[in-house]
Design a protein around this motif. Structure first.
Motif, PDB file in Angstrom:
ATOM      1  N   THR A 116      38.731 -30.571  37.807  1.00  0.00           N
ATOM      2  CA  THR A 116      39.902 -30.374  36.954  1.00  0.00           C
ATOM      3  C   THR A 116      41.133 -30.429  37.843  1.00  0.00           C
ATOM      4  OG1 THR A 116      39.794 -27.981  37.211  1.00  0.00           O
ATOM      5  CG2 THR A 116      38.669 -28.925  35.291  1.00  0.00           C
ATOM      6  N   MET A 117      42.295 -30.569  37.226  1.00  0.00           N
ATOM      7  CA  MET A 117      43.543 -30.612  37.988  1.00  0.00           C
ATOM      8  C   MET A 117      44.452 -29.511  37.469  1.00  0.00           C
ATOM      9  SD  MET A 117      46.293 -33.733  38.574  1.00  0.00           S
ATOM     10  CE  MET A 117      45.006 -34.864  39.032  1.00  0.00           C
ATOM     11  N   HIS A 173      48.984 -31.521  39.196  1.00  0.00           N
ATOM     12  CA  HIS A 173      49.423 -32.516  38.218  1.00  0.00           C
ATOM     13  C   HIS A 173      50.889 -32.897  38.472  1.00  0.00           C
ATOM     14  CE1 HIS A 173      49.570 -34.529  34.281  1.00  0.00           C
ATOM     15  NE2 HIS A 173      50.783 -34.021  34.209  1.00  0.00           N
ATOM     16  N   GLN A 174      51.730 -31.897  38.669  1.00  0.00           N
ATOM     17  CA  GLN A 174      53.150 -32.152  38.916  1.00  0.00           C
ATOM     18  C   GLN A 174      53.359 -32.931  40.220  1.00  0.00           C
ATOM     19  OE1 GLN A 174      55.776 -31.684  36.996  1.00  0.00           O
ATOM     20  NE2 GLN A 174      54.438 -30.929  35.385  1.00  0.00           N
ATOM     21  N   LEU A 175      52.642 -32.552  41.271  1.00  0.00           N
ATOM     22  CA  LEU A 175      52.772 -33.269  42.543  1.00  0.00           C
ATOM     23  C   LEU A 175      52.375 -34.730  42.405  1.00  0.00           C
ATOM     24  CD1 LEU A 175      51.410 -30.782  45.231  1.00  0.00           C
ATOM     25  CD2 LEU A 175      53.729 -31.659  45.032  1.00  0.00           C
ATOM     26  N   LEU A 176      51.261 -34.980  41.725  1.00  0.00           N
ATOM     27  CA  LEU A 176      50.815 -36.358  41.561  1.00  0.00           C
ATOM     28  C   LEU A 176      51.795 -37.160  40.716  1.00  0.00           C
ATOM     29  CD1 LEU A 176      48.777 -38.474  42.261  1.00  0.00           C
ATOM     30  CD2 LEU A 176      47.296 -37.617  40.439  1.00  0.00           C
ATOM     31  N   MET A 177      52.332 -36.542  39.673  1.00  0.00           N
ATOM     32  CA  MET A 177      53.353 -37.225  38.856  1.00  0.00           C
ATOM     33  C   MET A 177      54.559 -37.598  39.723  1.00  0.00           C
ATOM     34  SD  MET A 177      52.668 -37.747  35.591  1.00  0.00           S
ATOM     35  CE  MET A 177      54.209 -37.727  34.701  1.00  0.00           C
ATOM     36  N   GLN A 178      55.016 -36.651  40.558  1.00  0.00           N
ATOM     37  CA  GLN A 178      56.162 -36.917  41.421  1.00  0.00           C
ATOM     38  C   GLN A 178      55.860 -38.017  42.433  1.00  0.00           C
ATOM     39  OE1 GLN A 178      56.931 -32.959  42.882  1.00  0.00           O
ATOM     40  NE2 GLN A 178      58.558 -32.625  41.379  1.00  0.00           N
ATOM     41  N   LEU A 179      54.654 -38.025  42.978  1.00  0.00           N
ATOM     42  CA  LEU A 179      54.271 -39.081  43.919  1.00  0.00           C
ATOM     43  C   LEU A 179      54.262 -40.443  43.234  1.00  0.00           C
ATOM     44  CD1 LEU A 179      51.400 -37.454  45.978  1.00  0.00           C
ATOM     45  CD2 LEU A 179      53.505 -38.425  46.902  1.00  0.00           C
ATOM     46  N   THR A 197      54.830 -23.293  43.778  1.00  0.00           N
ATOM     47  CA  THR A 197      55.264 -24.414  42.967  1.00  0.00           C
ATOM     48  C   THR A 197      55.484 -25.654  43.813  1.00  0.00           C
ATOM     49  OG1 THR A 197      57.587 -23.813  43.210  1.00  0.00           O
ATOM     50  CG2 THR A 197      56.412 -22.904  41.302  1.00  0.00           C
ATOM     51  N   ALA A 198      55.535 -26.783  43.144  1.00  0.00           N
ATOM     52  CA  ALA A 198      55.804 -28.063  43.807  1.00  0.00           C
ATOM     53  C   ALA A 198      57.267 -28.112  44.233  1.00  0.00           C
ATOM     54  CB  ALA A 198      55.494 -29.205  42.849  1.00  0.00           C
ATOM     55  N   PRO A 199      57.597 -28.908  45.244  1.00  0.00           N
ATOM     56  CA  PRO A 199      58.993 -29.039  45.645  1.00  0.00           C
ATOM     57  C   PRO A 199      59.779 -29.730  44.544  1.00  0.00           C
ATOM     58  CG  PRO A 199      57.644 -30.654  46.772  1.00  0.00           C
ATOM     59  CD  PRO A 199      56.712 -29.757  46.018  1.00  0.00           C
ATOM     60  N   PRO A 200      61.072 -29.392  44.420  1.00  0.00           N
ATOM     61  CA  PRO A 200      61.878 -30.041  43.377  1.00  0.00           C
ATOM     62  C   PRO A 200      62.057 -31.519  43.665  1.00  0.00           C
ATOM     63  CG  PRO A 200      63.255 -28.711  44.836  1.00  0.00           C
ATOM     64  CD  PRO A 200      61.821 -28.463  45.232  1.00  0.00           C
ATOM     65  N   ALA A 201      62.120 -32.299  42.625  1.00  0.00           N
ATOM     66  CA  ALA A 201      62.378 -33.745  42.774  1.00  0.00           C
ATOM     67  C   ALA A 201      63.823 -33.945  43.154  1.00  0.00           C
ATOM     68  CB  ALA A 201      62.048 -34.454  41.479  1.00  0.00           C
TER      69      ALA A 201
END
Length: 70
Positions: free
Chosen positions: A29-30, A35-41, A65-69
């Motif tokens: 599972t993700m 999920h957010q990191l992969l979307m940003q990549l 949390t993921a780093p901000p875009a």
């Protein structure tokens, strides 16, 4: 030289949706952070180094949390 752009949000989302059956077969599972990191990549709004840093920080308990875009 042409600048290579990342995927649109919709296209990145469809790429992730295509991975779901593969992940299910593997019993994976993700989580939302991944999920957010992969979307940003996929959208090229962060670099691979940024993503790796976020993963290391999250696993070390430094950041949740993921780093901000940009």
């Amino acid at each position: 030289m042409a600048v290579q752009r990342g995927l649109t949000e919709a296209h990145a989302g469809s790429e992730l949706t295509a991975l779901a059956p593969i992940m299910a077969v593997e019993g994976r599972t993700m989580d939302e952070g991944s999920h957010q990191l992969l979307m940003q990549l996929l959208q090229k709004s962060i670099t691979l180094a940024d993503a790796l840093d976020a993963i290391i920080r999250r696993r070390s308990g430094i950041a949740e949390t993921a780093p901000p875009a940009d």
